[in-house]
Design a protein around this motif. Structure first.
Motif, PDB file in Angstrom:
ATOM      1  N   SER A  68     -19.020   1.160 -45.968  1.00 41.22           N
ATOM      2  CA  SER A  68     -18.634  -0.101 -46.688  1.00 41.22           C
ATOM      3  C   SER A  68     -17.186   0.221 -47.119  1.00 41.22           C
ATOM      4  O   SER A  68     -17.374   0.939 -48.323  1.00 41.22           O
ATOM      5  N   THR A  69     -16.003  -0.042 -46.557  1.00 41.29           N
ATOM      6  CA  THR A  69     -14.886   0.239 -47.406  1.00 41.29           C
ATOM      7  C   THR A  69     -14.598  -0.819 -48.521  1.00 41.29           C
ATOM      8  O   THR A  69     -13.565  -0.596 -49.310  1.00 41.29           O
ATOM      9  N   THR A  70     -15.507  -1.542 -48.623  1.00 35.15           N
ATOM     10  CA  THR A  70     -15.422  -2.594 -49.667  1.00 35.15           C
ATOM     11  C   THR A  70     -15.637  -2.138 -51.025  1.00 35.15           C
ATOM     12  O   THR A  70     -14.953  -2.450 -52.112  1.00 35.15           O
ATOM     13  N   LYS A  71     -16.035  -0.760 -51.063  1.00 35.21           N
ATOM     14  CA  LYS A  71     -16.360  -0.265 -52.244  1.00 35.21           C
ATOM     15  C   LYS A  71     -15.320   0.649 -52.814  1.00 35.21           C
ATOM     16  O   LYS A  71     -14.387   0.400 -52.946  1.00 35.21           O
ATOM     17  N   TYR A  72     -15.715   2.097 -52.941  1.00 34.84           N
ATOM     18  CA  TYR A  72     -14.765   3.086 -53.417  1.00 34.84           C
ATOM     19  C   TYR A  72     -13.528   3.214 -52.860  1.00 34.84           C
ATOM     20  O   TYR A  72     -12.554   3.492 -53.210  1.00 34.84           O
ATOM     21  N   GLU A  89     -28.591   7.132 -46.356  1.00 28.87           N
ATOM     22  CA  GLU A  89     -27.213   7.207 -47.183  1.00 28.87           C
ATOM     23  C   GLU A  89     -27.457   8.580 -47.794  1.00 28.87           C
ATOM     24  O   GLU A  89     -28.328   9.231 -48.417  1.00 28.87           O
ATOM     25  N   ALA A  90     -26.028   9.420 -47.790  1.00 28.51           N
ATOM     26  CA  ALA A  90     -25.944  10.637 -48.540  1.00 28.51           C
ATOM     27  C   ALA A  90     -26.330  10.463 -50.037  1.00 28.51           C
ATOM     28  O   ALA A  90     -27.239  11.195 -50.620  1.00 28.51           O
ATOM     29  N   ILE A  91     -25.791   9.207 -50.660  1.00 25.73           N
ATOM     30  CA  ILE A  91     -25.975   9.368 -52.246  1.00 25.73           C
ATOM     31  C   ILE A  91     -26.534   7.869 -51.756  1.00 25.73           C
ATOM     32  O   ILE A  91     -26.002   6.904 -51.691  1.00 25.73           O
ATOM     33  N   ALA A  92     -27.830   7.606 -52.234  1.00 23.87           N
ATOM     34  CA  ALA A  92     -28.555   6.347 -51.943  1.00 23.87           C
ATOM     35  C   ALA A  92     -28.467   5.402 -52.629  1.00 23.87           C
ATOM     36  O   ALA A  92     -28.641   5.590 -54.116  1.00 23.87           O
ATOM     37  N   ASN A  93     -28.328   4.071 -52.449  1.00 30.13           N
ATOM     38  CA  ASN A  93     -27.838   2.621 -53.326  1.00 30.13           C
ATOM     39  C   ASN A  93     -29.609   2.215 -53.461  1.00 30.13           C
ATOM     40  O   ASN A  93     -29.926   2.127 -52.454  1.00 30.13           O
ATOM     41  N   GLY A  96     -18.340   0.255 -56.777  1.00 36.71           N
ATOM     42  CA  GLY A  96     -17.410   1.141 -56.390  1.00 36.71           C
ATOM     43  C   GLY A  96     -16.186   0.511 -56.959  1.00 36.71           C
ATOM     44  O   GLY A  96     -14.986   0.737 -56.404  1.00 36.71           O
ATOM     45  N   ASP A  97     -16.060  -0.246 -57.753  1.00 35.11           N
ATOM     46  CA  ASP A  97     -15.084  -0.962 -58.271  1.00 35.11           C
ATOM     47  C   ASP A  97     -14.626  -0.190 -59.578  1.00 35.11           C
ATOM     48  O   ASP A  97     -15.316   0.635 -60.137  1.00 35.11           O
ATOM     49  N   THR A  98     -13.181  -0.495 -59.962  1.00 31.85           N
ATOM     50  CA  THR A  98     -12.667   0.265 -61.162  1.00 31.85           C
ATOM     51  C   THR A  98     -13.521  -0.155 -62.417  1.00 31.85           C
ATOM     52  O   THR A  98     -13.575   0.729 -63.293  1.00 31.85           O
ATOM     53  N   ARG A  99     -13.994  -1.343 -62.231  1.00 32.19           N
ATOM     54  CA  ARG A  99     -14.707  -2.045 -63.374  1.00 32.19           C
ATOM     55  C   ARG A  99     -15.978  -1.373 -63.229  1.00 32.19           C
ATOM     56  O   ARG A  99     -16.672  -1.472 -62.418  1.00 32.19           O
ATOM     57  N   THR A 125     -21.008   5.494 -47.917  1.00 40.11           N
ATOM     58  CA  THR A 125     -20.099   4.379 -49.030  1.00 40.11           C
ATOM     59  C   THR A 125     -20.054   4.934 -50.227  1.00 40.11           C
ATOM     60  O   THR A 125     -19.135   4.854 -51.160  1.00 40.11           O
ATOM     61  N   THR A 126     -21.294   5.270 -51.075  1.00 38.98           N
ATOM     62  CA  THR A 126     -21.556   5.530 -52.410  1.00 38.98           C
ATOM     63  C   THR A 126     -21.070   6.968 -52.682  1.00 38.98           C
ATOM     64  O   THR A 126     -20.778   7.116 -53.917  1.00 38.98           O
TER      65      THR A 126
END
Ligand SMILES: *Cc1c(COP(=O)(O)O)cnc(C)c1O
Length: 431
Positions: free
Chosen positions: A208-212, A157-161, A374-377, A188-189
């Protein structure tokens, strides 16, 4: 807007790439093509489509015009030649590996990965006869040593979760290159706004397009982007792409489709037979979100920097892992890997350990306790008791998800409000 317009800037491409006014109605916004089938002009047209001699729509498990716009949008933003969208980020990871792997093959992967990925690679892929070797990607010699004759890809992962650690994508890409195997980056991140892994030598990028990319926590989705730069025939290690593919009446994908071989294989064999398809409604939501990606990411990063600095200076906090802080060992690496900022995902350790973390999570009012990012919240999660619960204590530690840390996904609210919320919750947690 035509496809060969790479001179446009990111903000223009995130709105326009892949889209054109609807040819049937002139609709300016991309319609949701809510259909499973498409009428063939005649029998010859149908045959040409099934032979992949003509590009068009057959059945929505394979291709759909709404999903196709999103595929082209993400491929363009990542600087790739093609992309395949799928039903989730986890589906994208299987779709990325599927053309490369045979039973007995392995992948070399970073220890610092999303918890679900550690389980997918550490356990579930064994059922396919595949395996993963987990290596600390900051130890380049260990990465080199882990690659053997059966290794078919390197994955990180580029920026690891969850820790927000930054991978030296170029150094790892060079190692994969020397071994004649592709580097797959989960971006993703970071998103292509902060990091473009293909420019650092990655062959494939998964999301994961779910995120940002969607950005508002409405749908799950995934995507595999191909750089188009890998020579699949050179090593003889990737027969599904370079040799006659028995699952597609002996078609040689590399010879027939050149730089688009991986993308065509992903659709014609991967989506056809694994069925991990993105639906057009889902693609619509992600297209809505991706139009504002750069605006959101800039704000996510601005807020994350403020909050990480505030936390680091607070004596109820033991440490903060944000790579955008000068105290981080990854601070210098941010400048080359993700020059627009270190993202908005990081962990911090609360004095008082596990119990204090639980109390903190339960005391926050603006931050939601959610297994998402990766939510606005703004979101918070105690990884060790949730997303990284299936991992051993050693794996939790290696992944940056020790029991005394919580993970933040900083949203785009007012930073002052977020800081005030953390302040009151930390008081309760450490009282
Ligand atoms: C969420 C996530 C995934 C998995 O994506 P899903 O859409 O939930 O399947 C993979 N990698 C990273 C870094 C993630 O954050």
């Amino acid at each position: 807007m035509s496809d060969d317009t790479p001179s446009y800037g990111f903000d223009t491409l995130q709105i326009h790439a892949g889209a054109r006014p609807d040819p049937a109605t002139g609709a300016r916004q991309t319609p949701i093509y809510q259909t499973t089938g498409y009428v063939f002009r005649d029998a010859d047209h149908a045959a040409a489509l099934f032979n992949l001699q003509e590009v068009g729509y057959i059945y929505s498990r394979l291709t759909n015009p709404t999903v196709a716009v999103l595929q082209e949008r993400i491929a363009t933003l990542e600087g790739g030649v093609g992309a395949v969208c799928c039903s989730s980020g986890h589906a994208a990871q299987i779709m990325a590996l599927f053309p490369l792997m045979q039973p007995g093959c392995n992948i070399v992967v970073s220890t610092r990965l999303y918890g679900g990925t550690v389980t997918q690679f550490g356990q579930t892929i064994k059922r396919f006869g595949w395996s993963a070797k987990f290596v600390d990607f900051d130890d380049l010699d260990a990465v080199r040593a882990a690659i053997d004759d059966d290794t078919r890809a390197v994955f990180g992962e580029a920026i690891a979760n969850p820790g927000g650690y930054i991978m030296d994508v170029r150094a790892i890409a060079d190692i994969a290159d020397a071994a004649g195997i592709p580097l797959i980056i989960d971006n993703t991140t970071a998103t292509p706004y902060l990091c473009r892994p293909i420019e650092h030598g990655a062959t494939l990028v998964v999301h994961s397009t779910t995120k940002y990319l969607t950005g508002n926590g409405t749908v799950t989705g995934g995507c595999v982007v191909d750089s188009g730069k890998f020579d699949w025939a050179a090593s003889g290690k990737f027969p599904s792409l370079s040799e006659p593919e028995p699952a597609y009446h002996g078609l040689r994908f590399a010879e027939t489709f050149g730089p688009l071989a991986f993308t065509f294989h992903g659709i014609a064999v991967g989506l056809r037979d694994l069925g991990m398809t993105m639906n057009p409604q889902g693609a619509h939501y992600t297209l809505m979100g991706i139009e504002t990606l750069s605006l959101r990411m800039a704000r996510h990063v601005e807020n994350a920097e403020k909050i990480a600095k505030w936390l680091e200076a607070d004596d109820r906090v033991e440490f903060v892992t944000y790579a955008g802080l000068p105290s981080s060992p990854y601070f210098e690496r941010v400048k080359t890997v993700c020059p627009r900022g270190a993202g908005a995902l990081f962990t911090f350790a609360v004095k008082g350990g596990y119990e204090a973390c639980i109390k903190l999570v339960d005391s926050l009012e603006i931050f939601s306790h959610v297994a998402n990012l990766g939510d606005t919240r703004s979101l918070i999660i105690h990884s060790a008791s949730t997303t990284h619960r299936q991992l051993t204590p050693e794996q939790q530690e290696a992944a940056g998800a020790a029991p005394n840390v919580v993970r933040l996904s900083i949203g785009i609210e007012d930073a002052d409000d977020l800081i005030a919320d953390l302040d009151q919750a930390l008081s309760k947690a450490t009282a």
